[in-house]
Design a protein around this motif. Structure first.
Motif, PDB file in Angstrom:
ATOM      1  N   LEU A   2      -5.529  -8.811  14.330  1.00  9.38           N
ATOM      2  CA  LEU A   2      -4.434  -7.839  14.316  1.00  9.38           C
ATOM      3  C   LEU A   2      -4.927  -6.484  13.826  1.00  9.38           C
ATOM      4  O   LEU A   2      -4.573  -5.446  14.383  1.00  9.38           O
ATOM      5  CB  LEU A   2      -3.288  -8.334  13.429  1.00  9.38           C
ATOM      6  N   LYS A   3      -5.748  -6.520  12.775  1.00  9.22           N
ATOM      7  CA  LYS A   3      -6.287  -5.278  12.212  1.00  9.22           C
ATOM      8  C   LYS A   3      -7.163  -4.561  13.236  1.00  9.22           C
ATOM      9  O   LYS A   3      -7.058  -3.345  13.413  1.00  9.22           O
ATOM     10  CB  LYS A   3      -7.081  -5.605  10.944  1.00  9.22           C
ATOM     11  N   GLN A   4      -8.016  -5.314  13.914  1.00  7.14           N
ATOM     12  CA  GLN A   4      -8.917  -4.723  14.907  1.00  7.14           C
ATOM     13  C   GLN A   4      -8.154  -4.062  16.045  1.00  7.14           C
ATOM     14  O   GLN A   4      -8.552  -3.019  16.550  1.00  7.14           O
ATOM     15  CB  GLN A   4      -9.850  -5.796  15.480  1.00  7.14           C
ATOM     16  N   LYS A   6      -5.234  -2.826  15.716  1.00 11.03           N
ATOM     17  CA  LYS A   6      -4.333  -1.853  15.079  1.00 11.03           C
ATOM     18  C   LYS A   6      -2.856  -2.215  15.270  1.00 11.03           C
ATOM     19  O   LYS A   6      -2.004  -1.342  15.471  1.00 11.03           O
ATOM     20  CB  LYS A   6      -4.622  -0.440  15.573  1.00 11.03           C
ATOM     21  N   ILE A   7      -2.568  -3.509  15.196  1.00  8.27           N
ATOM     22  CA  ILE A   7      -1.192  -3.998  15.283  1.00  8.27           C
ATOM     23  C   ILE A   7      -0.659  -4.106  13.851  1.00  8.27           C
ATOM     24  O   ILE A   7      -1.234  -4.821  13.030  1.00  8.27           O
ATOM     25  CB  ILE A   7      -1.131  -5.372  15.985  1.00  8.27           C
ATOM     26  N   PRO A   8       0.403  -3.370  13.521  1.00 12.33           N
ATOM     27  CA  PRO A   8       0.950  -3.439  12.162  1.00 12.33           C
ATOM     28  C   PRO A   8       1.352  -4.878  11.805  1.00 12.33           C
ATOM     29  O   PRO A   8       1.972  -5.581  12.608  1.00 12.33           O
ATOM     30  CB  PRO A   8       2.174  -2.527  12.210  1.00 12.33           C
ATOM     31  N   HIS A   9       0.971  -5.305  10.614  1.00 14.07           N
ATOM     32  CA  HIS A   9       1.303  -6.655  10.148  1.00 14.07           C
ATOM     33  C   HIS A   9       1.294  -6.669   8.632  1.00 14.07           C
ATOM     34  O   HIS A   9       0.742  -5.780   7.983  1.00 14.07           O
ATOM     35  CB  HIS A   9       0.308  -7.683  10.692  1.00 14.07           C
ATOM     36  N   ILE A  10       1.940  -7.703   8.084  1.00 16.84           N
ATOM     37  CA  ILE A  10       2.011  -7.840   6.631  1.00 16.84           C
ATOM     38  C   ILE A  10       1.989  -9.325   6.286  1.00 16.84           C
ATOM     39  O   ILE A  10       2.674 -10.122   6.933  1.00 16.84           O
ATOM     40  CB  ILE A  10       3.270  -7.127   6.079  1.00 16.84           C
ATOM     41  N   PHE A  11       1.187  -9.695   5.330  1.00 17.06           N
ATOM     42  CA  PHE A  11       1.108 -11.078   4.892  1.00 17.06           C
ATOM     43  C   PHE A  11       2.173 -11.328   3.832  1.00 17.06           C
ATOM     44  O   PHE A  11       2.438 -10.475   2.983  1.00 17.06           O
ATOM     45  CB  PHE A  11      -0.281 -11.386   4.328  1.00 17.06           C
ATOM     46  N   ASP A  20      -7.062  -2.413   3.435  1.00 15.87           N
ATOM     47  CA  ASP A  20      -6.287  -2.011   4.609  1.00 15.87           C
ATOM     48  C   ASP A  20      -5.277  -3.065   5.056  1.00 15.87           C
ATOM     49  O   ASP A  20      -4.549  -2.841   6.020  1.00 15.87           O
ATOM     50  CB  ASP A  20      -7.238  -1.697   5.775  1.00 15.87           C
ATOM     51  N   ILE A  21      -5.258  -4.203   4.409  1.00  8.37           N
ATOM     52  CA  ILE A  21      -4.330  -5.274   4.795  1.00  8.37           C
ATOM     53  C   ILE A  21      -3.129  -5.260   3.864  1.00  8.37           C
ATOM     54  O   ILE A  21      -3.273  -5.200   2.647  1.00  8.37           O
ATOM     55  CB  ILE A  21      -5.031  -6.646   4.795  1.00  8.37           C
ATOM     56  N   SER A  22      -1.949  -5.329   4.449  1.00  9.03           N
ATOM     57  CA  SER A  22      -0.701  -5.275   3.690  1.00  9.03           C
ATOM     58  C   SER A  22      -0.231  -6.668   3.300  1.00  9.03           C
ATOM     59  O   SER A  22      -0.449  -7.634   4.033  1.00  9.03           O
ATOM     60  CB  SER A  22       0.384  -4.614   4.528  1.00  9.03           C
ATOM     61  N   TYR A  23       0.448  -6.742   2.142  1.00  4.16           N
ATOM     62  CA  TYR A  23       1.031  -8.012   1.723  1.00  4.16           C
ATOM     63  C   TYR A  23       2.176  -7.778   0.752  1.00  4.16           C
ATOM     64  O   TYR A  23       2.261  -6.740   0.095  1.00  4.16           O
ATOM     65  CB  TYR A  23      -0.020  -8.931   1.073  1.00  4.16           C
TER      66      TYR A  23
END
Length: 195
Positions: A2-4, A6-11, A20-23
């Motif tokens: 998802l990061k590669q 550039k798809i917004p996502h959150i754990f 750079d990863i949201s949670y």
């Protein structure tokens, strides 16, 4: 992936090291420390637990919280009560081994409610009473925890709040050009009959 792309996502309820990863999550290490400290304050020092820390980061964090509680209280956790499971090990086999120990623990810390409930069921099968013979606590506060017999003392993970925050933050990431979000939500202890 998802990061590669550039798809917004959150754990949700998983802390990630990558900046750079949201949670949105509960500090499970602190939560584990708090529930184990609750047992220590009740006089328990022989506290068994189990998990897959070599496979699952969440187990590693919760077991670190277990160690933190002992350290915070000037004690050292006895390694014989900490069952480190490998890929093909099962929780029920570990639970049976704990309950058959010659120097049986006085309490069990289930790093999730399902382990705690499995433990209670197996203890009852072996003729033990909870909490009279062995105290049991869990983590998550699954809906069934309050109805289980005895009702389970546990850490409440506010899953609904985590979900709402995750959606709110994801919308911000989509509309406000927010790169990443990291949020820790407070846990609470729910003291019930099992400890």
């Amino acid at each position: 992936m998802l990061k590669q792309k550039k798809i917004p996502h959150i754990f949700v309820n998983r802390v990630m090291e990558d900046p750079d990863i949201s949670y949105v999550a509960v500090d499970v290490r602190k939560a584990a420390c708090d529930i184990v400290e609750y047992l220590i304050k009740k006089g328990h020092t022989k506290i068994a637990t189990l998990g897959y820390p070599d496979i699952l980061r969440i187990d590693r964090d919760k077991l670190a919280g277990y160690d933190d509680a002992f350290e915070k209280n000037g004690l050292k956790a006895d390694k014989k009560y900490k069952f480190i499971l490998k890929e093909h090990d099962t929780s029920i086999d570990a639970i049976e081994a704990i309950l058959k120990m010659e120097d049986r623990p006085t309490a069990f810390f289930g790093i999730c409610d399902s382990y705690a409930m499995e433990f209670i069921n197996k203890a009852r099968e072996m003729g033990l009473r909870v909490p009279e013979d062995i105290a049991v606590v869990g983590m998550d506060d699954l809906d069934i925890a309050q109805y289980f017999k005895p009702s389970l003392t546990t850490v409440k993970t506010p899953f609904r709040e985590l979900g709402i925050l995750a959606v709110d933050y994801l919308l911000q990431m989509l509309t406000d050009d927010v790169a990443s979000v990291k949020a820790i939500v407070k846990h609470t202890l729910h003291i019930r009959e099992s400890a």
